[in-house]
Design a protein around this motif. Sequence first.
Motif, PDB file in Angstrom:
ATOM      1  N   GLU A 173      -1.888   4.612  18.217  1.00  0.00           N
ATOM      2  CA  GLU A 173      -1.418   3.688  19.254  1.00  0.00           C
ATOM      3  C   GLU A 173      -0.703   2.469  18.668  1.00  0.00           C
ATOM      4  O   GLU A 173       0.066   1.801  19.357  1.00  0.00           O
ATOM      5  CB  GLU A 173      -2.602   3.201  20.111  1.00  0.00           C
ATOM      6  N   THR A 176       1.377   2.570  16.119  1.00  0.00           N
ATOM      7  CA  THR A 176       2.460   3.057  15.252  1.00  0.00           C
ATOM      8  C   THR A 176       3.629   3.555  16.084  1.00  0.00           C
ATOM      9  O   THR A 176       3.495   3.805  17.278  1.00  0.00           O
ATOM     10  CB  THR A 176       1.971   4.219  14.367  1.00  0.00           C
ATOM     11  N   ARG A 177       4.759   3.703  15.394  1.00  0.00           N
ATOM     12  CA  ARG A 177       5.993   4.192  16.030  1.00  0.00           C
ATOM     13  C   ARG A 177       6.719   5.039  15.008  1.00  0.00           C
ATOM     14  O   ARG A 177       6.842   4.612  13.844  1.00  0.00           O
ATOM     15  CB  ARG A 177       6.865   2.975  16.334  1.00  0.00           C
ATOM     16  N   GLU A 178       7.159   6.219  15.403  1.00  0.00           N
ATOM     17  CA  GLU A 178       7.934   7.040  14.473  1.00  0.00           C
ATOM     18  C   GLU A 178       9.402   6.642  14.513  1.00  0.00           C
ATOM     19  O   GLU A 178       9.947   6.393  15.591  1.00  0.00           O
ATOM     20  CB  GLU A 178       7.801   8.532  14.849  1.00  0.00           C
ATOM     21  N   VAL A 232       7.376   5.850   9.490  1.00  0.00           N
ATOM     22  CA  VAL A 232       6.523   5.319  10.549  1.00  0.00           C
ATOM     23  C   VAL A 232       6.460   3.793  10.412  1.00  0.00           C
ATOM     24  O   VAL A 232       6.379   3.268   9.300  1.00  0.00           O
ATOM     25  CB  VAL A 232       5.112   5.940  10.528  1.00  0.00           C
ATOM     26  N   GLU A 233       6.514   3.139  11.552  1.00  0.00           N
ATOM     27  CA  GLU A 233       6.354   1.676  11.554  1.00  0.00           C
ATOM     28  C   GLU A 233       4.966   1.378  12.111  1.00  0.00           C
ATOM     29  O   GLU A 233       4.593   1.881  13.176  1.00  0.00           O
ATOM     30  CB  GLU A 233       7.432   1.040  12.433  1.00  0.00           C
ATOM     31  N   ASP A 280       2.066  -1.500  13.153  1.00  0.00           N
ATOM     32  CA  ASP A 280       2.026  -2.900  13.583  1.00  0.00           C
ATOM     33  C   ASP A 280       0.948  -3.734  12.898  1.00  0.00           C
ATOM     34  O   ASP A 280       1.100  -4.944  12.746  1.00  0.00           O
ATOM     35  CB  ASP A 280       1.776  -2.977  15.098  1.00  0.00           C
TER      36      ASP A 280
END
Length: 405
Positions: free
Chosen positions: A109, A111-113, A120-121, A123
């Motif tokens: 939840e 993270t962002r691909e 992956v980013e 937070d």
Amino acid sequence: MIQVEEAIRIVQEQTHSLSVERVGLDQALGRVLAADVLADTDLPPFDRAQMDGYAVRSEDFAEVPARLRVAGEAAAGRGWRGRLQAGEAVRIMTGAPLPAGADSVQQVELTRELEGGAVVEIDCATTPGQFYVRQASEISAGETVLRAGEEINAAKTAVLASFGCAEVPVYRRPSVAVLATGTELVPVNEQPGADQIRDSNSYSLAAYARLAGADVMRLPFAGDEPELLRQAIAEASSSADVLVLSGGVSMGVYDFTKTALRSLGAEIFFERVSLRPGKPTVFARLPCERQTLVFGLPGNPVSVSVTFNLFARTAIRAMQGCAESALVREWAVLARPARGALERTSYLPATLGTDEEGRLLAEPLKWGGSSDFVAFARADALVIVPAGIKTAEAGSVVRVVRLPG
Ligand code: AMP
Ligand code: MG
């Protein structure tokens, strides 16, 4: 006349555990373990992810959000075999092994691909140890996880399964024969005639015996005929480890249980207990090959239930190797006064609850005495009032035992 505790001790002393057999794990519920169970693996067997997300190195979070290269994927049952390098993350699912080089997991939840999943980013930074369960943190291989004498419940079947016990060593279930005496008895499916009643004891005794883990057979009524009774007892002794008789142990002209037992050469260990209800309870052993133990219980339906659970149940549990064979005594606060007796210890039916402070509360039932089995059917415990105490007052602290079932 002996005390209840003394009688229970005699029962335990005269009872031996039965042979050991192996049953499939599916059949093990309610059985008693005959051997300690050791862990054959660590639990968890590897460092195991607790979240879906990314396995990472906590030192890679000098800045947040952090951008990390996605080096691979670890799923439950299919780990990632590489070694995590600086600046890398591995997509990970709950239950998957933590890859070498990683020291924490961040939940998906946060993270962002990016770049089609290559990067992956994330937070928030992680701390070492976050969101995974360390190998052997629950149990180490070789540790004892269950002990001989423990009853197997649903939760323990998971323990047995996890450590590979497909077959479980348990004590044999005792075979218990139930024999009701009394000329007044008719079977449950018959209308009682004048002076007759339906037999209820053989059903309650069979039910309590099953709850205690026994294989049970209910025998045909023995009436109140000394010779018939003698034959029925002799016959039962060839196949039963325990014979439970109801009725015929009081001082009446037609109470022949003890006569029959004596004529068969039984060794009688006790025949009068300082107990209300249940004073004329008999405990004996027959000189047959099985060394059948016999409990002659006074026939009043409440007496039968009380004495079965204090004495016969103890033998049935001890035969199965139970570490704790007798009913456990607890403390409770009396909600209403309970009437004791001068000469005998009283075991009075009660319901259990809790008071505002969370203390166990026992409320003695209003009941008509040892024949009042309709009132007794609402009881979930027995309140113990020691001999010599005329009235145990409301608010006083007393011993109680819970009734099985
Ligand atoms: P006894 O112990 O034989 O003197 O019986 C005491 C009381 O219990 C009598 O009122 C009997 O009728 C009653 N009783 C005896 N056996 C049973 C039974 N199997 N079911 C219900 N009541 C019984
Ligand atoms: Mg009788």
